[in-house]
Scaffold this active site. Structure first.
Site, PDB file in Angstrom:
ATOM      1  N   VAL A 151       0.736  -1.318  -0.021  1.00 54.16           N
ATOM      2  CA  VAL A 151      -0.018  -0.233  -0.059  1.00 54.16           C
ATOM      3  C   VAL A 151       0.783   1.256   0.120  1.00 54.16           C
ATOM      4  O   VAL A 151       0.641   2.377  -0.860  1.00 54.16           O
ATOM      5  CB  VAL A 151      -0.871   0.053   1.205  1.00 54.16           C
ATOM      6  CG1 VAL A 151      -1.835   1.336   1.239  1.00 54.16           C
ATOM      7  CG2 VAL A 151      -1.817  -1.294   1.252  1.00 54.16           C
ATOM      8  N   GLU A 152       1.958   1.170   0.604  1.00 51.15           N
ATOM      9  CA  GLU A 152       2.748   2.415   0.955  1.00 51.15           C
ATOM     10  C   GLU A 152       3.828   2.562  -0.233  1.00 51.15           C
ATOM     11  O   GLU A 152       3.698   3.909  -0.699  1.00 51.15           O
ATOM     12  CB  GLU A 152       3.599   2.109   1.986  1.00 51.15           C
ATOM     13  CG  GLU A 152       3.149   2.373   3.596  1.00 51.15           C
ATOM     14  CD  GLU A 152       2.478   3.914   3.840  1.00 51.15           C
ATOM     15  OE1 GLU A 152       2.863   4.706   2.935  1.00 51.15           O
ATOM     16  OE2 GLU A 152       2.095   3.910   4.836  1.00 51.15           O
ATOM     17  N   SER A 153       4.145   1.655  -0.755  1.00 51.38           N
ATOM     18  CA  SER A 153       5.432   1.771  -1.822  1.00 51.38           C
ATOM     19  C   SER A 153       5.140   0.918  -2.811  1.00 51.38           C
ATOM     20  O   SER A 153       6.214   0.800  -3.788  1.00 51.38           O
ATOM     21  CB  SER A 153       6.742   1.774  -0.965  1.00 51.38           C
ATOM     22  OG  SER A 153       7.180   0.374  -0.587  1.00 51.38           O
ATOM     23  N   TYR A 257      -6.877   4.486   2.396  1.00 50.03           N
ATOM     24  CA  TYR A 257      -5.558   3.783   2.551  1.00 50.03           C
ATOM     25  C   TYR A 257      -6.056   2.270   3.305  1.00 50.03           C
ATOM     26  O   TYR A 257      -5.339   1.500   3.138  1.00 50.03           O
ATOM     27  CB  TYR A 257      -4.862   4.742   3.729  1.00 50.03           C
ATOM     28  CG  TYR A 257      -3.651   4.346   4.289  1.00 50.03           C
ATOM     29  CD1 TYR A 257      -2.529   4.137   3.651  1.00 50.03           C
ATOM     30  CD2 TYR A 257      -3.431   3.477   5.652  1.00 50.03           C
ATOM     31  CE1 TYR A 257      -1.282   3.769   4.161  1.00 50.03           C
ATOM     32  CE2 TYR A 257      -2.403   3.070   6.039  1.00 50.03           C
ATOM     33  CZ  TYR A 257      -1.215   3.149   5.268  1.00 50.03           C
ATOM     34  OH  TYR A 257       0.120   2.674   5.963  1.00 50.03           O
TER      35      TYR A 257
END
Length: 548
Positions: A151-153, A257
């Protein structure tokens, strides 16, 4: 008479004692035989470790009673470890995934309709997932959190956002510093796999405790900050509304998110339901941690381990330059199959040969900044190495400078080479690249406004965050589109570098190539700052080679 009776009694006692001793010895021998047999059975059952005991036919009730009477220890079959890391991830799930929300449904649709993306991020994460899952289990954290770097990167260790977040776990500078992630010219701990994973676990553990064990609140806070989530909770309490994550008024990014993570967890839990087959990742360590004891050239490390320089950077993305940081961490992650070879060769290298050094004699007109730029280093590095407390240097002074052992271009994933690659990548066809040198007083907003583009886009083209400082002399690229009047169905735009000839002006060049003077000035900021062009000056032009 009395004397004879006494001796008869004594002889009788001696004979009785001998018989008792014999029986005891026979009994002990029998017990030892039983114990030896039992030990042998336990050893053989233990060495099988293939579920052998589960296949033994059931014993009858008499035998069971005998076993109980002899206190024979029960032997439990050792569970077989999963071969696929995804099985291990599923086994450690701890979040409530039985949720049906519109925001979640939209994320499920997107991920399930993009299986190639899931494969791609899984392949990227293959180097890191075993370590991350292992550390999450040690910390007692649900293993769904192992999916958070997707999700982040997208499991890109070099990922950098417009909000200045960096690394697989996307720490912003201030939070990174709070959790001990140093950020220097040599090293950025936010990208370090070991350091950033430990920091993420510490941060998430604190957030989980702060929000009384509510993982969704903790995850939302990881994205937008605990203050944002706390204010939203207080606002709902005051209005008499529910305070669960789905009811909170949070930023748009945060509202998407948490559903992204839950959607990924649901797909990994039951991939068949979403017509997906997970990319196989072995449930075994990918890398070993090697203590190197000091600074080391990364190209040399690659040669010693017999792997590519890119593999060294992908396992050790925290190192920005061509070598590890002189201030540490003094460790390198190496593929598990190459760690022994690397350790052996590392032990054979003298410490002074771990980094290449040059001796430089200061010339007239030199300054530390100029010397640093010439040798791809920084003023701080030169000061530290040469024990210089100021920026003053004198002609004839000798400086020791650490330099790359190979051509600097061969360090393909160093910070400098990644930036050059990013700046050379056109966003689409028919764009012209403008090289812009930052002047005093410039900002991303002023530069983007000058060229009629968005600040975020300009930052992305140059691998920057919107809040990153702009130092005079920094090189930026701007990708310009041809004007609407230049676009037609019969246009093929080509970039042309033209050398000004004697007697030519910008007006002559503009007329020659059927472009405007203003376009030439926009495409060539250096030329626009000059009053006149000189023979030999080079200008970049975007020319329609089909339309004449």
């Amino acid at each position: 008479m009395t004397y004879k009776i006494f001796w008869i009694c004594l002889a009788s006692l001696v004979l009785s004692a001998c018989q008792t001793t014999s029986k005891l010895e026979q009994s002990n021998a029998s017990n030892e035989s039983i114990e030896a047999t039992e030990d042998t059975d336990i050893l053989e059952a233990d060495t099988e470790q293939l579920g052998f005991i589960d296949t033994v036919p059931p014993v009858d009730s008499v035998e069971e009673e005998q076993v109980v009477e002899q206190d024979e220890p029960a032997i439990a079959a050792k569970p077989k470890a999963p071969t696929d890391i995804w099985d291990r991830v599923r086994a450690g799930y701890g979040l409530d995934l039985d949720i049906d929300r519109p925001r979640l449904s939209s994320q499920l649709r997107w991920f399930s309709s993009h299986p190639s993306y899931l494969d791609r991020v899984s392949k990227r994460g293959e180097r890191y997932l075993y370590y991350i899952v292992e550390e999450l289990e040690k910390a007692g954290i649900p293993t769904e959190i192992a999916l958070l770097p997707i999700v982040e990167s997208g499991f890109d260790p070099f990922g950098y956002s417009h909000g200045r977040a960096s690394g697989p776990w996307q720490f912003i500078p201030s939070t990174g510093q709070m959790y001990g992630l140093d950020q220097t010219w040599w090293y950025d701990g936010r990208r370090d796999i070991i350091g950033s994973t430990q920091a993420a676990i510490a941060y998430l553990t604190r957030l989980h405790k702060m929000f009384d064990g509510n993982w969704l609140h903790a995850l939302a806070s990881y994205n937008s900050g605990e203050g944002t989530v706390s204010r939203a909770i207080r606002k709902n309490k005051k209005a008499g509304k529910p305070t669960d994550f789905w009811s909170l008024d949070l930023p748009k990014e945060t509202r998407a998110y948490v559903p992204k993570l839950i959607a990924l967890a649901k797909i990994i839990k039951n991939p068949e339901k979403y017509n997906y087959s997970t990319y196989f990742i072995p449930n075994k360590p990918y890398f070993d941690i090697v203590n190197i004891g000091g600074q080391l050239d990364l190209a040399q490390a690659a040669d010693m381990a017999e792997i590519s320089i890119d593999e060294v950077y992908l396992l050790n993305p925290g190192f920005n330059q061509w070598a590890t940081s002189p201030d540490g961490p003094h460790r390198l992650l190496m593929p598990i199959s190459k760690a022994k070879l690397f350790r052996t060769k590392l032990a054979e290298i003298p410490s002074k040969e771990r980094v290449t050094w040059v001796r430089y004699t200061v010339k007239a007109g030199d300054n530390l900044l100029l010397v640093a730029k010439q040798h791809n280093t920084t003023v701080n590095v030169l000061q530290n190495v040469n024990k210089i407390s100021s920026t003053m240097i004198r002609v004839g002074q000798e400086l020791m400078i650490p330099v790359a052992g190979n051509d600097i271009e061969s360090y393909t994933l160093s910070s400098h080479q990644r930036l050059l690659a990013k700046q050379s990548r056109a966003p689409n066809r028919n764009r012209i690249k403008i090289n812009y040198t930052v002047n005093s007083g410039d900002s991303l907003w002023l530069i983007s406004n000058k060229y009629g583009i968005d600040s975020k886009t300009l930052a992305r083209w140059n691998n920057m965050g919107l809040g990153d400082p702009l130092m005079p002399g920094k090189k930026l690229v701007v990708w310009l589109e041809p004007k609407a009047s230049e676009k037609s169905t019969r246009s093929v735009m080509k970039k042309v570098v033209y050398t000004i000839r004697s007697g030519e002006s910008l007006a002559v060049v503009a007329n020659k190539f059927k472009v405007s003077i203003n376009d030439i000035r926009d495409w060539n900021p250096k030329v626009s700052s000059q009053k006149y062009v000189q023979p030999g000056d080079k200008v970049t032009l975007l020319v329609n080679v089909v339309g004449g």
